[in-house]
Design a protein around this motif. Structure first.
Motif, PDB file in Angstrom:
ATOM      1  N   ARG A 148     137.573  43.301  -3.878  1.00 14.89           N
ATOM      2  CA  ARG A 148     137.655  42.830  -2.503  1.00 14.89           C
ATOM      3  C   ARG A 148     136.367  42.091  -2.147  1.00 14.89           C
ATOM      4  NH1 ARG A 148     139.622  46.969  -4.734  1.00 14.89           N
ATOM      5  NH2 ARG A 148     138.527  48.542  -3.528  1.00 14.89           N
ATOM      6  N   SER A 149     136.445  41.189  -1.183  1.00  8.79           N
ATOM      7  CA  SER A 149     135.256  40.448  -0.772  1.00  8.79           C
ATOM      8  C   SER A 149     134.162  41.414  -0.363  1.00  8.79           C
ATOM      9  CB  SER A 149     135.589  39.520   0.405  1.00  8.79           C
ATOM     10  OG  SER A 149     136.599  38.611   0.044  1.00  8.79           O
ATOM     11  N   GLY A 150     133.012  41.315  -1.030  1.00  9.17           N
ATOM     12  CA  GLY A 150     131.882  42.150  -0.665  1.00  9.17           C
ATOM     13  C   GLY A 150     131.784  43.443  -1.435  1.00  9.17           C
ATOM     14  N   GLU A 151     132.820  43.824  -2.188  1.00 10.95           N
ATOM     15  CA  GLU A 151     132.760  45.077  -2.919  1.00 10.95           C
ATOM     16  C   GLU A 151     131.851  44.919  -4.130  1.00 10.95           C
ATOM     17  OE1 GLU A 151     135.619  48.267  -5.243  1.00 10.95           O
ATOM     18  OE2 GLU A 151     136.274  46.225  -4.895  1.00 10.95           O
ATOM     19  N   ASP A 152     130.737  45.677  -4.165  1.00 11.47           N
ATOM     20  CA  ASP A 152     129.772  45.649  -5.261  1.00 11.47           C
ATOM     21  C   ASP A 152     129.160  44.280  -5.472  1.00 11.47           C
ATOM     22  OD1 ASP A 152     130.329  48.339  -5.754  1.00 11.47           O
ATOM     23  OD2 ASP A 152     132.004  47.824  -7.067  1.00 11.47           O
TER      24      ASP A 152
ATOM     25  N   ARG B 120     131.279  36.743   0.359  1.00 12.51           N
ATOM     26  CA  ARG B 120     132.019  36.914   1.610  1.00 12.51           C
ATOM     27  C   ARG B 120     132.975  35.744   1.785  1.00 12.51           C
ATOM     28  NH1 ARG B 120     130.382  33.298   5.423  1.00 12.51           N
ATOM     29  NH2 ARG B 120     128.265  32.474   5.346  1.00 12.51           N
ATOM     30  N   LEU B 121     133.780  35.816   2.848  1.00  8.08           N
ATOM     31  CA  LEU B 121     134.685  34.720   3.177  1.00  8.08           C
ATOM     32  C   LEU B 121     133.883  33.507   3.645  1.00  8.08           C
ATOM     33  CD1 LEU B 121     137.432  36.757   5.059  1.00  8.08           C
ATOM     34  CD2 LEU B 121     137.402  36.049   2.655  1.00  8.08           C
TER      35      LEU B 121
ATOM     36  N   SER C  67     137.172  40.321   3.633  1.00  8.85           N
ATOM     37  CA  SER C  67     138.566  40.747   3.711  1.00  8.85           C
ATOM     38  C   SER C  67     138.656  42.261   3.760  1.00  8.85           C
ATOM     39  CB  SER C  67     139.333  40.234   2.491  1.00  8.85           C
ATOM     40  OG  SER C  67     140.610  40.836   2.414  1.00  8.85           O
ATOM     41  N   ILE C  68     139.511  42.765   4.644  1.00  7.61           N
ATOM     42  CA  ILE C  68     139.801  44.201   4.693  1.00  7.61           C
ATOM     43  C   ILE C  68     141.306  44.416   4.552  1.00  7.61           C
ATOM     44  CG2 ILE C  68     137.748  44.905   5.963  1.00  7.61           C
ATOM     45  CD1 ILE C  68     139.481  44.895   8.519  1.00  7.61           C
TER      46      ILE C  68
ATOM     47  N   GLU D 223     146.918  33.148   6.623  1.00  8.83           N
ATOM     48  CA  GLU D 223     147.720  34.343   6.376  1.00  8.83           C
ATOM     49  C   GLU D 223     147.476  34.956   5.001  1.00  8.83           C
ATOM     50  OE1 GLU D 223     150.276  37.412   7.175  1.00  8.83           O
ATOM     51  OE2 GLU D 223     149.562  35.885   8.576  1.00  8.83           O
ATOM     52  N   PHE D 224     147.236  34.118   3.970  1.00 13.13           N
ATOM     53  CA  PHE D 224     147.274  34.629   2.601  1.00 13.13           C
ATOM     54  C   PHE D 224     145.975  34.491   1.824  1.00 13.13           C
ATOM     55  CE2 PHE D 224     151.862  34.545   3.312  1.00 13.13           C
ATOM     56  CZ  PHE D 224     152.195  35.774   2.768  1.00 13.13           C
ATOM     57  N   PHE D 225     144.839  34.308   2.527  1.00 11.77           N
ATOM     58  CA  PHE D 225     143.579  34.316   1.790  1.00 11.77           C
ATOM     59  C   PHE D 225     143.408  35.671   1.088  1.00 11.77           C
ATOM     60  CE2 PHE D 225     142.485  36.098   5.937  1.00 11.77           C
ATOM     61  CZ  PHE D 225     141.674  37.176   5.604  1.00 11.77           C
ATOM     62  N   ASP D 226     142.750  35.622  -0.055  1.00 13.12           N
ATOM     63  CA  ASP D 226     142.440  36.836  -0.833  1.00 13.12           C
ATOM     64  C   ASP D 226     143.688  37.561  -1.322  1.00 13.12           C
ATOM     65  OD1 ASP D 226     140.592  38.629  -1.995  1.00 13.12           O
ATOM     66  OD2 ASP D 226     140.835  40.041  -0.355  1.00 13.12           O
ATOM     67  N   GLU D 227     144.769  36.825  -1.547  1.00 12.62           N
ATOM     68  CA  GLU D 227     145.993  37.421  -2.078  1.00 12.62           C
ATOM     69  C   GLU D 227     146.594  36.517  -3.152  1.00 12.62           C
ATOM     70  OE1 GLU D 227     148.943  39.203   0.630  1.00 12.62           O
ATOM     71  OE2 GLU D 227     147.595  38.676   2.273  1.00 12.62           O
TER      72      GLU D 227
END
Length: 476
Positions: free
Chosen positions: A290-294, A298-299, A323-324, A406-410
């Motif tokens: 996910r964005s920002g994990e470890d 970021r977006l 993203s959350i 709607e669909f960023f990070d997917e």
């Protein structure tokens, strides 16, 4: 039965990394032959679905224009993140995790599992409905895996400077007696033809079986949604509309963000089976960063700037510019990706808008209707206003912006959309130290818009023609 499946799984794993001559040459090995429809069902679950521990698209989220580095990271200059984020060729970084490196090694074993199921489906016991259900899943999963592969390694179908009848994509493998050696790449057109054939068969079988699969399994509704994606990528606007309409005729409920309540990334993320929009949940959240994990990614400001006042996605989908959409808590069994109803509306809206641009002006309002149907569920009541259009190009732009919101990070949606919309220039800012920033550029129609077939795969099969190798990319 578990013993049968474990041995079949082992064979698939072995064949994914080495050449083979024939599978099941000796029929006396009865302990490795599936006996009933449930054996095949378990083979699909364990090997054809995108499973836990297989990070097929780990690096793809770093190559589009929806992501940016947030600051200096000590390890990044030698990491896979740097290589992906700056579009470097294989071998430029210490970690061999360039975009696509694990996609080839992961998806072909999943395709092989589908092939094995189809090879044995006529030889096992079970009711007609049980066998047709497992066959239908196998066809749709194979179509999905080939759709992803052709969009990783082949040129876009509708690219104005390309020819899908000649451009190379990936090898088509349709049976369980496979050798990864000596198999050349099929063309983009050939792969799409195979995808459409599998979709038609899979949808028919799953509808006819009458069995209601749970959301962990792909269904005929998911097959129609995938078909709408495929036809959109092929520029077949009437067929995209037909497929998306088939989805919406069967499932059309949208989540209403105005009644979403308090946002909790772990108990009710957007990408989950409990989301009323979910058609099919797949993959494991633990292997999809996910964005920002470890990391300190970021977006991008470009993405964040396109959200309008009152758009509830800015709080339900995003926090602290990250993203959350998915859970981040360990130990929670959550899916990493999902087919959602909202995509059917957006795919159909774009297809209507494309027909509108071709002169079929009655489709313009139909496109706006679909966009507004979705947007009513994404804005506060006080701020919502219907979209209007100033012309054909403006309407297509509105469709593209809504899809991006709607669909960023997917599911690599943004990367695939950039590819089929002309492969525009992208810039990424990288921080080599605390005091300096460097800009890396993916040029318009850059060779890196096609992922590289990993060198380890090319060494196994000299008949695979490699994609053009980008030069080592220097920052400015």
């Amino acid at each position: 039965m578990k013993r049968h499946i474990l041995i079949l799984s082992l064979i698939i794993a072995i064949l994914s990394f080495a050449s083979c001559k024939k599978f099941l040459e000796e029929q006396s090995q009865t302990d490795i032959i599936p006996r009933n429809a449930e054996d095949l069902n378990q083979l699909l679950v364990g090997n054809a679905y995108v499973a836990s521990g297989i990070a097929v698209e780990r690096s793809l989220r770093l190559i589009d224009d929806d992501i940016t580095q947030d600051g200096f990271l000590l390890s990044d200059a030698n990491s896979a993140r740097f290589g992906s984020y700056t579009w470097q060729p294989e071998g430029r970084v210490v970690a061999d995790d360039i975009p696509g490196a694990n996609a080839w090694a992961s998806r072909y074993p999943q395709i092989m599992a589908c092939n094995l199921v189809l090879q044995y489906s006529g030889k096992v016991s079970g009711t007609t409905a049980e066998i047709e259900n497992v066959e239908g899943q196998a066809y749709l999963l194979r179509a999905y895996h080939y759709f992803m592969l052709v969009n990783y390694f082949g040129k876009p179908y509708t690219d104005r400077l390309s020819n899908p009848e000649q451009d190379l994509a990936v090898p088509i493998m349709l049976d369980g007696n496979l050798s990864l050696e000596g198999k050349p790449r099929n063309t983009v057109a050939e792969v799409y033809t195979q995808i459409l054939s599998d979709l038609e068969k899979g949808i028919l079988l799953l509808e006819r079986s009458g069995k209601n699969n749970n959301l962990f399994r792909i269904s005929h509704v998911g097959g129609y949604l995938l078909a709408s994606r495929v036809y959109l990528n092929m520029g077949n606007w009437p067929k995209a509309i037909e497929a998306a309409t088939n989805v919406l005729n069967r499932k059309s409920t949208l989540m209403d963000l105005s009644s979403w309540g308090a946002v909790n990334q772990n108990t009710k993320p957007i990408v989950e089976l409990q989301n009323i929009e979910t058609i099919w949940g797949h993959g494991d959240v633990s292997v999809i960063p996910r964005s920002g994990e470890d990391t300190n990614y970021r977006l991008s400001d470009g993405l964040l700037s396109i959200f309008e006042p009152g758009d509830l996605r800015t709080t339900v989908y995003i926090a602290n510019k990250r993203s959350i959409k998915r859970t981040i808590a360990s130990g929670l069994a959550k899916v990493g990706q999902a087919f959602r109803v909202s995509e059917a509306l957006l795919n159909r809206a774009e297809a209507y808008a494309q027909l509108n641009k071709l002169g079929q002006s009655n489709n313009g309002q139909l496109a706006l209707n679909d966009l507004n149907t979705l947007r009513k569920k994404r804005f506060t009541t006080a701020s919502y206003q219907d979209l209007t259009s100033t012309g054909a190009d403006d309407l297509l732009q509105k469709c593209a912006l809504e899809k991006r919101r709607e669909f960023f990070d997917e599911e690599a949606h943004r990367w695939f959309d950039l590819r089929r919309s002309g492969m525009p220039e992208i810039k990424h800012v990288f921080y080599p130290n605390n005091a300096q920033s460097v800009t890396y550029t993916l040029k318009e129609r850059d060779p890196a818009y096609l992922l590289q077939i990993p060198m380890s795969i090319l060494n196994l099969n000299p008949k695979l023609v490699p994609n053009p190798l980008p030069a080592v990319r220097q920052g400015q």
